[in-house]
Enzyme design. Structure first.
Site, PDB file in Angstrom:
ATOM      1  N   HIS A   1      43.368  35.705  38.706  1.00 57.20           N
ATOM      2  CA  HIS A   1      43.767  34.708  39.704  1.00 57.20           C
ATOM      3  C   HIS A   1      45.127  34.101  39.343  1.00 57.20           C
ATOM      4  CE1 HIS A   1      43.296  31.739  42.824  1.00 57.20           C
ATOM      5  NE2 HIS A   1      43.306  30.727  41.961  1.00 57.20           N
ATOM      6  N   ALA A   5      38.304  33.269  36.978  1.00 55.40           N
ATOM      7  CA  ALA A   5      39.477  33.840  36.303  1.00 55.40           C
ATOM      8  C   ALA A   5      39.994  35.086  37.006  1.00 55.40           C
ATOM      9  CB  ALA A   5      39.128  34.177  34.857  1.00 55.40           C
ATOM     10  N   GLU A   6      39.157  35.725  37.798  1.00 56.19           N
ATOM     11  CA  GLU A   6      39.577  36.991  38.410  1.00 56.19           C
ATOM     12  C   GLU A   6      39.879  36.788  39.900  1.00 56.19           C
ATOM     13  OE1 GLU A   6      37.593  40.551  36.782  1.00 56.19           O
ATOM     14  OE2 GLU A   6      36.538  39.188  35.440  1.00 56.19           O
ATOM     15  N   MET A   7      39.007  37.180  40.803  1.00 55.98           N
ATOM     16  CA  MET A   7      39.337  37.055  42.226  1.00 55.98           C
ATOM     17  C   MET A   7      39.072  35.640  42.757  1.00 55.98           C
ATOM     18  SD  MET A   7      38.048  40.842  43.443  1.00 55.98           S
ATOM     19  CE  MET A   7      38.530  40.702  45.161  1.00 55.98           C
TER      20      MET A   7
END
Lengths: 108, 347
Positions: free
Chosen positions: B104, B146-148
């Protein structure tokens, strides 16, 4: 004479049955899989997990709600891990290194 | 250290002896013949005919089409900028060619992005195996902050408000509403179609002795013998789907966080597939090795010695020629895969 032979044969069969019921049962681990998916054993019977594979395994045993949790430790090729099952119940068996290896043992 | 020779290594000694006896080492020629032992070993690398799918999520054309669309849609991220394909890029062997993934707003993630090539066959998922099904895996990066960074309820609301997606979900999941479960099932169904095509190595396994070079054939023998690679990189995908500490530096606990109490799982990570591996630099769970030559050097002698190190790790004493042969062999695992169509996203 025929009756005596039959009687002796029956005694021998009963003795063999009693022995086999308590004898250890071997489970192999060749090719990243246990040789049986499900196994039923008697209370007190021992299961021998034999590593006939070409890689190290690590048998773990987890009882369903009966508090039994055993880590068999590293098991190099050619080694076995002997586990007596003293509590009835259903046990999930897996390999700690290769979690796709799974089987179930039911202790009567 | 375990210095015993593996049964498979022993099995290959006659084949190597045959090569030496016929003077084939170093020659650009096919193996003199296929010994029964070699043929038996090659049989371990026969491809699986069918792609597995769970009974709870059978693959259908509608579900796969929906999953492919979701996979490429950046709107399924909090920033609107990241899709699954941002990290699992089909043009980069379904990886991202970076040492560590980007999440992100460009935040650096803790591990290298694993490929999704042949993922249908390889549970459990993630480098530490924390997801036992591909459906569970699909939910992870989508909803991870932390990702999408797309909370499940936001993803569902976004898709419900899109008539095109509403139709696709209705076709793929008749009678079911859009949910994080159906989103994940569709993505997993698409990912199961990502299977590497036939490579030169497969043609050699199938009987074509001209499919790979003499150097690659020597590399195969090394792979299964002296270099001990096949202990973990086994089968047609070249993975045991197991977890091993191979002595990379760092303090990432790896599998130990998921499976505590097993000493050898400290700093252990999942064995990755080697299919199309020469298309997927950099390497290892931490992206610390830039080239396959560097990977071979690591296994040869450069690994960290510690208590949790896998018992199969040992100095290999490979010569420069042997390392070159291993590289030649690894190159034969790369297939020319069908082009991937990037879908038109529904509005």
């Amino acid at each position: 004479m025929k009756q005596i032979t039959l009687a002796l044969g029956l005694v021998a069969m009963l003795a063999a049955a009693a022995t086999s019921a308590d004898a250890p049962v071997t489970v192999n681990q060749k090719g990243l899989q246990f040789s049986v998916a499900e196994l039923s054993v008697k209370k007190g019977q021992t299961v021998v997990f034999f590593n006939d594979d070409r890689t190290t395994h690590n048998v773990t045993v987890s009882g369903d709600g009966n508090g039994v949790s055993v880590n068999g430790g590293l098991q190099p090729p050619g080694a076995d891990f002997r586990m007596p099952f003293s509590k009835p119940g259903t046990y999930a068996i897996s390999c700690g290194i290769h979690p796709k290896m799974k089987m179930t043992i039911v202790v009567q | 250290m375990n210095n015993r020779r593996s049964p498979l290594a022993s099995l290959f000694i006659p084949a190597m002896g045959l090569l030496i006896a016929h003077g084939a080492l170093g020659a650009a020629a096919a193996l003199p013949d296929r010994s029964a032992e070699l043929q038996s070993a090659l049989a371990d690398y026969q491809r699986t005919a069918q792609t597995p799918a769970p009974k709870t999520n059978p693959m259908t054309a509608q579900k796969i089409a929906l999953g492919q669309t979701l996979f490429f849609d950046p709107r399924l991220s909090g920033s609107g900028a990241l899709s699954c394909a941002s990290c699992h890029n089909p043009g980069l062997a379904w990886g991202d060619a970076m040492p560590k993934g980007l999440g992100h707003l460009g935040g650096r993630l803790g591990r290298r992005t694993p490929t999704i090539l042949n993922v249908a066959f390889g549970e459990p998922y993630f480098w530490d195996g924390r997801a036992t099904t591909l459906e569970d895996q699909a939910k992870g990066p989508l909803t991870s902050a932390a990702e999408m960074n797309m909370p499940a309820k936001d993803a569902v609301a976004l898709l419900q408000a899109n008539p095109g997606y509403a139709r696709m979900f209705s076709d793929a999941f008749p009678g079911q509403s859009i949910s994080i479960d159906t989103i994940a099932e569709a993505i997993a169904a698409f990912e199961r179609t990502v299977v590497s095509a036939t490579a030169p190595f497969d043609r050699w396994v199938g009987g074509d002795d001209t499919a790979i070079s003499a150097a690659a054939k020597r590399g195969f023998l090394l792979f299964n013998g002296k270099a001990n690679c096949a202990t973990c990189h086994m089968g047609w995908r070249f993975s045991d789907d197991g977890f091993h500490d191979i002595g990379l530096p760092g303090n990432d606990p790896g599998r130990a966080r998921i499976a505590p109490g097993i000493a050898q799982m400290a700093q252990a990570f999942k064995t990755p597939t080697l299919r199309n591996v020469d298309q997927r630099a950099p390497y290892m769970h931490d992206g610390s090795l830039a080239t396959l030559a560097g990977v071979i050097e690591h296994y040869d002698t450069s690994f960290v010695r510690r208590a949790s190190l896998d018992t199969q790790m040992r100095p290999l004493s490979l010569s420069a020629d042997e390392k070159a042969d291993l590289l030649a062999f690894l190159g034969t695992l790369t297939s020319v895969d069908a082009p991937v169509t990037i879908p038109v996203l529904p509005n």
